[in-house]
Write a protein that holds these residues in place. Structure first.
Motif, PDB file in Angstrom:
ATOM      1  N   GLN A  86      68.689  -4.040  67.450  1.00 50.57           N
ATOM      2  CA  GLN A  86      68.846  -3.025  66.422  1.00 50.57           C
ATOM      3  C   GLN A  86      69.929  -2.062  66.903  1.00 50.57           C
ATOM      4  N   VAL A  87      70.932  -1.816  66.097  1.00 50.48           N
ATOM      5  CA  VAL A  87      72.012  -0.914  66.513  1.00 50.48           C
ATOM      6  C   VAL A  87      72.010   0.371  65.690  1.00 50.48           C
ATOM      7  N   ASP A 114      69.318   2.877  63.490  1.00 43.22           N
ATOM      8  CA  ASP A 114      67.957   3.148  63.062  1.00 43.22           C
ATOM      9  C   ASP A 114      68.014   4.253  62.016  1.00 43.22           C
ATOM     10  N   GLY A 115      67.884   3.877  60.798  1.00 45.98           N
ATOM     11  CA  GLY A 115      67.922   4.865  59.730  1.00 45.98           C
ATOM     12  C   GLY A 115      69.307   4.982  59.123  1.00 45.98           C
ATOM     13  N   ASP A 116      69.440   5.959  58.300  1.00 49.04           N
ATOM     14  CA  ASP A 116      70.678   6.142  57.550  1.00 49.04           C
ATOM     15  C   ASP A 116      71.661   6.951  58.390  1.00 49.04           C
ATOM     16  N   VAL A 117      72.568   6.268  59.013  1.00 51.59           N
ATOM     17  CA  VAL A 117      73.460   6.943  59.951  1.00 51.59           C
ATOM     18  C   VAL A 117      74.591   7.630  59.193  1.00 51.59           C
ATOM     19  N   ALA A 118      75.288   8.462  59.924  1.00 52.09           N
ATOM     20  CA  ALA A 118      76.357   9.247  59.302  1.00 52.09           C
ATOM     21  C   ALA A 118      77.470   8.330  58.814  1.00 52.09           C
ATOM     22  N   LYS A 148      58.202   6.559  57.072  1.00 57.66           N
ATOM     23  CA  LYS A 148      58.360   5.280  57.749  1.00 57.66           C
ATOM     24  C   LYS A 148      57.104   4.948  58.548  1.00 57.66           C
ATOM     25  N   SER A 184      60.160   7.430  67.781  1.00 61.92           N
ATOM     26  CA  SER A 184      61.071   7.148  66.672  1.00 61.92           C
ATOM     27  C   SER A 184      60.656   7.877  65.413  1.00 61.92           C
ATOM     28  N   LEU A 198      65.990  -0.176  68.870  1.00 60.71           N
ATOM     29  CA  LEU A 198      67.061   0.657  69.430  1.00 60.71           C
ATOM     30  C   LEU A 198      66.511   1.752  70.342  1.00 60.71           C
ATOM     31  N   SER A 236      69.743   7.795  63.568  1.00 63.92           N
ATOM     32  CA  SER A 236      70.200   8.633  62.455  1.00 63.92           C
ATOM     33  C   SER A 236      69.515   9.985  62.418  1.00 63.92           C
TER      34      SER A 236
END
Lengths: 289, 956
Positions: free
Chosen positions: A229-230, A232-236, B152, B229, B282, B319
């Motif tokens: 996974q590179v 995690d979530g909504d990145v900028a 989540k 997380s 991650l 993020s």
């Protein structure tokens, strides 16, 4: 690990005799064996394949040497050193790297057999050793491989109406990867409107082709080796995320292609959106030692 | 004293506790005032004030001591020497301390009493790493979840269904709010339960490691790190981070111990790093890679740098801004800890370079994350700011430990938080809640952590402008603006001398920002700014600033006295003494006096004025204000007031009295009269008043042309002293002060008042000698001493006569003294003999027609040359005393104290016999004394002298 280029495999056979009396034997032999076994995956098997079963294992190399003639082992531990000259890989008789896959297995082992009298079973012990090619003295120049994921250019998008308007770009620093170095590159979410990126993963897949690779009908099985996974979530947006992914030491080998089988690898960029929708981009890569 | 003599004194730097004292050569005598050490005043928390009576009034008449002592600056060694940071600098210790501070701050952010729901499902730790065959092949899901919609979750589908069913089942049981709360509590795990669970996980981890199940231990750690997380609940995230990083550190220590104790250390280390690099998720991957950075530091440089790049580059993929920031902080800590192993890469510490980049990237992540969050209320922003501020502060402090922090250009980047870039004008700064909160947090942290060298005044201007803009936009509350300005001024205070910059414009820019703030915020922010101005601005500028403050303070409904006093003390500590005389300062002191009901605060304020203003108090308004402050403290005293508080006030008032130096002596005497009226119950103040009145006379005489003072002034001063002394309770103190006043009165030709003082002193001597116990209950009374000293002092005052000799005391005073020493039923012991001998000496002097020891000269300082009638009366008194002494001598016994008394008696008699006819009766009476002296070898030299004296023809 041994090198196939005329390297010598050293070792020592240790015999332990716990009995007070001597252990009689009719000789000890050591067999070095390299085997390539190809098993067509059940999903790709035809009717005939199911009946006839599969291809027989191919012996890549076999060598027998006598370690000890018939005699006796006294009480206690006896050590018998040995050395085997490994064969040189040649186009006619290639030596492949060790590989364990779902369909293809390249396996090198030493089998030691202690012969005994007719009424006794021989004692057999087997141990595997790994074969890796030496790193190339003149590695191929890196070839930057850029990729881009947009709703227009992804193939396996499924229901496109559920896709947000996104643009994800990136690159791999080279699609000719050294197994001893990490997979590097970067990925960047340029735009994602109408949805949220949930996760971005980089997957390393192996492709095992059973048959002639030039034949398009040859069955090929793809399986996942490793996934990272590179994001995690909504990145900028517009933020370049560097990729630095050390390749696994097992389940990989240098990319190989022969007359009757091929082992290849590919990198898959998989983007998951918040509505569990997945899009993928596949990038074939070449692994080299 | 030869100036080239090398004296040695021991100096010790108390700031460096490890330092040992060593001799340092100096040119002055060690006991001179230049080496005096002030004892800290425990009441004020300040360096010691000058002593209550620094100079004996009588000694003022001598030479240059008075002028010199007043013009000299008091030796108050309160400024600590700047310590050498290089000697004490220990990077690892600093690092540990910073981390400890961060942990404490994070733990304190979550109230221990509050129960927050952390997770919906927590299996036993041993189930987390269960490698049972039933689940073989399928990834074990993260067992944590946050209750609530659209959050989540990492529960498996089966667990989600079970949890939801349980929820529904509970909700069906009762619809009341109580049952709903009970159901929520029953299906979730609180912070306390979570903490206990993690403690159990840590124990289980160690047990697994001991049992050689290292893969399972790693698996357990991965499962625990997964909890990080999820941000929710945000108030518990800090504590969660602390607990889980503790678990990570435990695993890292175990791995490091295994690697370092292994023959194949490098291979084992690579194996561990390879395992960790293959973790799919991650956040656990990055946390574990960071935890094992010390292991990777043992590998090659390229591998170490590759790992660092993986961690800090990979962190961009997280993020959530807060989660990202916590991850980066942990990574920075571990990277900084490897400095000793991997100090440098390309000449620059690699981890140092990463610190700055990481802070900037964490801020960018926070900005992105918060800008997309529209659900936060104002309170949430406050809470988020509190959550990340310790992190930013830690990172900034970490950066401040590195050499890069000394580079001004590098630090400027931090001081331009998002929205304040050089490419944007102030009008284009983003004013959203998230941006402004983040900007405030970054700015505050930078201002607190970065070295003062980073804060040039032009940059301070920019920060002031930004604060003004945020204030105008309403993006920052007044408390935030106050906080930023306070930290900025604190940094500027540490900056040291500032030259070549316009400070006044900066202050002019800041002051309007303070004006609309509430009075608490106003005073909090104004305190360091005024202190800064006190160092760098002129008195006129300070006057205008203080006037500005007076206007603001006087218009406030209620002024927090503690803040006001703290502000004034800060100014007084740094400003020149001239600021004390400004009208604004006096007005502020008056405001502080009126609004403050705490005597301790007022005492501190008064002490600050006196401590930091060593010059004589020449301004009547200032003196009045100080006395008004002291009176306010005095009026607040009650029956519950402790003796220490009274003593402190007395000390302060006494200091004021000693410092008052007016040009007009009558005005100064008026001040003394007012002080006596204001503080009649403070005896030490009365003592100081007597000293001050006597000093006033002496000083005035010295400053006059002919060395004399106006008779009316002298009489006024003596009368003031006489009346003041009468209010004292202790007869010994009265005795001493009467004698002092009498001496000063004689010097200034107030002979009648001097006689009155002497008479009063003899009366008090009578009280002292006849009291069975010490005259006053105070054990440490300065006037207490032996009866011999008392009598000797009076006798000396009676014998010693100043110039002109016409003012000699009458014999009636000597008669009174003799009667005082012979009254009562004192036993005939050694002390009594000594006392009688003192009186005998005095009477002997009075009956001489010429000096005994220097017959050739007329010594004006001896009581001699009186009229024949007076001499005859004195002789009678002498005979009476001598008979008393001889009678007592008949009962003397052996012993050192008796031999001393015997020698004194014989000396006195020998002196008396020098001018009188030989009396055989006395000789026989003195025989026991003679034999006593012969038995005592200590008196051998006296014995020889007496042998010569008694064998002389005069006596025969």
């Amino acid at each position: 690990m041994a090198d196939v280029r005329q390297e010598t495999l050293y070792g020592c056979l240790v015999v332990s005799n716990p009995c007070k009396s001597d252990l009689k034997h009719d000789g000890i032999i050591m067999q070095l064996e390299g085997v390539l076994s190809i098993l067509i995956p059940p999903s790709k098997q035809g009717l005939i394949d199911t009946v006839v079963n599969s291809l027989k294992p191919t012996v890549l190399h076999s060598e027998v040497l006598e370690i000890c003639r018939a005699g006796k082992f006294p009480h206690g531990t006896s050590e018998l050193p040995f050395e085997v000259l490994l064969p040189i890989s040649s186009p006619k008789k290639p030596i492949y790297e060790t590989f364990h896959g779902n369909s293809i297995n390249i396996h090198y082992a030493l089998r030691c057999t202690v012969k005994r009298s007719l009424l006794s079973k021989p004692l057999i012990q087997m141990t595997e050793f790994l074969v890796e090619h030496k790193p190339s003295s003149c590695p191929l120049p890196p070839r930057v491989r850029e990729f881009s994921l947009t709703p227009a250019n992804v193939n396996n998008a499924g229901e496109r109406s559920r896709l947000p308007n996104f643009s994800i770009t990136g690159r791999l620093d080279s699609d000719m990867c050294s197994l001893s170095k990490p997979l590097t590159g970067e990925i960047c979410v340029q735009e994602c409107s109408g949805g949220v990126v949930n996760s971005i993963e980089v997957q390393l897949h192996r492709l095992e082709t059973c048959g002639n690779p030039a034949d398009h009908l040859a069955p090929t099985e793809t399986s996942e080796v490793q996934s990272w996974q590179v994001c995690d979530g909504d990145v900028a947006r517009g933020l370049a995320i560097p990729l630095c992914l050390p390749l696994p030491r097992v389940f990989t080998c240098a990319t190989v292609s022969s007359r009757n089988f091929a082992i290849g690898f590919e990198v898959i960029i998989q983007v998951a959106f918040c509505n569990d929708h997945l899009v993928k981009e596949t990038i074939p890569i070449v692994l080299e030692r | 004293m030869a100036s080239d003599f090398r004296w040695l004194v021991k100096e010790r730097d108390w700031n460096l506790e490890v330092s040992t004292s060593k001799p340092v050569p100096v040119k002055n005598h060690p006991l001179s005032s230049q080496h005096s050490i002030a004892v800290p005043n425990k009441f004020l928390g300040l360096p010691a004030l000058p002593t209550e009576c620094p100079l004996d009034p009588l000694s003022l008449a001598d030479g240059n001591s008075f002028i010199d002592s007043k013009t000299k600056t008091p030796t108050i060694l309160h400024e600590a020497q700047p310590r050498s940071t290089s000697d004490l600098f220990n990077f690892n210790e600093e690092l540990k301390q910073l981390w400890t501070d961060l942990i404490n701050e994070l733990n304190s952010s979550c109230s221990t009493n509050a129960n927050v729901l952390v997770s919906a499902y927590l299996p036993p730790p041993e189930h987390l790493c269960n490698d049972g065959s039933s689940d073989q092949g399928s990834a074990t899901p993260a067992p944590a979840a946050v209750v609530g919609p659209n959050v989540k979750t990492s529960l498996t589908g089966r667990q989600c269904i079970a949890w939801r069913l349980k929820q529904l089942e509970l909700h069906e049981g009762g619809k009341s709010a109580i049952s709903a709360a009970a159901s929520a509590a029953s299906v979730g795990f609180t912070n306390h339960q979570f903490s206990e669970w993690l403690a159990a996980a840590k124990t289980h981890l160690q047990a697994l490691w001991t049992a050689d199940k290292r893969s399972l231990a790693l698996k357990l750690t991965i499962q625990c790190v997964r909890f990080l997380s999820m941000l929710g609940p945000p108030e518990f995230y800090g504590t969660k981070f602390v607990l889980i990083t503790d678990l990570l550190d435990t695993l890292a220590d175990l791995v490091q111990g295994r690697v370092s104790g292994n023959k194949l250390a490098l291979e084992t280390g690579r194996n561990w790093l390879s395992k960790i690099a293959s973790i799919r998720e991650l956040l656990p991957r990055l946390y574990l890679q960071a935890a094992l950075l010390p292991v990777s530091a043992l590998l090659s440089q390229s591998e170490y740098e590759s790992t660092l790049g993986c961690i800090f580059g990979g962190a961009r993929g997280v993020s959530d801004g807060v989660v990202n920031a916590f991850l980066r902080i942990y990574s920075l800590r571990k990277a900084a800890a490897t400095r000793g192993v991997r100090p440098q890469t390309n000449g620059v510490p690699y981890s140092d370079a990463q610190i700055k980049i990481s802070i900037q990237e964490a801020v960018a992540a926070l900005q992105w994350s918060w800008s997309n969050d529209d659900t936060c209320s104002d309170g949430d922003w406050q809470h988020r700011s509190r959550l990340i501020q310790p992190l930013l502060l830690y990172a900034m402090k970490l950066f401040a430990l590195t050499p890069a922090a000394l580079d001004e250009t590098v630090c400027k980047d931090f001081l331009r938080p998002p929205g304040m870039g050089s490419d944007k004008g102030p009008s284009k700064i983003e004013c959203s809640s998230s941006a402004s909160t983040l900007q405030f947090s970054v700015l505050c942290s930078a201002l607190q952590a970065l070295p003062p060298q980073a804060f040039a005044v032009p940059l301070a201007h920019s920060i002031a402008q930004l604060t003004a803009l945020r204030q105008t936009q309403g993006a920052w509350s007044n408390s935030w603006c106050s906080c930023v300005l306070t930290h900025l001024a604190d940094r500027l205070l540490l900056l040291g001398p500032v030259s070549g910059v316009a400070l006044v414009p900066l202050l002019a820019a800041v002051l309007p920002l303070l004006q609309p703030m509430e009075i608490e915020c106003y005073l909090t922010a104004a305190t360091p700014w005024l202190a800064f101005a006190a160092i760098h601005c002129s008195v006129a500028d300070m006057e205008s600033l203080l006037r500005h403050m007076v206007r603001r303070v006087t218009t406030a409904d209620s002024v927090p006295a503690a803040l006001l006093v703290a502000m004034l003390r800060g100014v007084l500590e740094r400003a020149t003494s001239a600021v004390c005389y400004t009208e604004s300062m006096l007005a502020l002191l008056a405001v502080a006096q009126s609004c403050c009901s705490d005597a301790a605060l007022l005492s501190q304020l008064l002490g600050s004025v006196l401590l930091h203003n060593a010059a004589p108090l020449t301004s009547a308004p200032l003196v009045q204000q100080l006395l008004a402050l002291a009176e306010a403290v005095h009026n607040s005293h009650s029956l519950l007031t402790t003796e220490d508080e009274r003593r402190l006030l007395s000390q302060l008032v006494s200091t004021v009295i000693q410092r008052v130096t007016f040009h007009d002596p009558e005005e100064q005497l008026g001040v003394l009269v007012a002080v006596r009226a204001a503080f009649p119950q403070l005896h030490s103040v009365l003592v100081a008043l007597v000293h001050a009145a006597c000093s006033l006379l002496v000083r005035t005489a010295r400053l006059s042309r002919n060395g004399r003072v106006n008779v009316s002034l002298a009489r006024s001063c003596v009368a003031f002293s006489f009346i003041s002394i009468a209010s004292l309770e202790c007869p010994a103190q009265r005795l001493r002060l009467y004698l002092l006043t009498a001496s000063v009165a004689r010097q200034h030709a107030a002979h009648g008042q001097a006689d009155s003082c002497l008479k009063a002193s003899i009366r008090d001597l009578n009280v002292c000698l006849n009291s069975p116990s010490p005259p006053c209950p105070t054990g440490d009374c300065w006037a207490h001493c032996s009866p011999t000293s008392w009598v000797g002092a009076i006798a000396g005052a009676l014998v010693g006569t100043p110039n002109p000799p016409t003012s000699s005391s009458g014999v009636y005073l000597i008669r009174g003294l003799v009667q005082a020493v012979m009254s009562g039923s004192r036993p005939a012991d050694a002390t009594s003999i000594m006392v009688w001998c003192q009186a005998l000496n005095c009477a002997c002097g009075a009956c001489q027609s010429s000096p005994v020891y220097a017959p050739a000269t007329v010594e004006p300082l001896l009581l001699c040359g009186a009229s024949p009638e007076q001499r005859a009366e004195a002789e009678q008194l002498c005979e009476q005393l001598l008979q008393h002494v001889c009678h007592a001598c008949s009962s003397v016994r052996n012993g050192a104290e008796y031999s001393g008394a015997a020698s004194q008696a014989l000396l006195t008699v020998s002196c008396w016999l020098a001018s009188k006819a030989h009396s055989p009766s006395f000789t026989s009476a003195l025989a026991p004394l003679w034999s006593l002296l012969q038995r005592n070898p200590q008196q051998a030299h006296v014995l020889r002298w007496l042998q010569q004296r008694f064998s002389s023809p005069v006596l025969r």
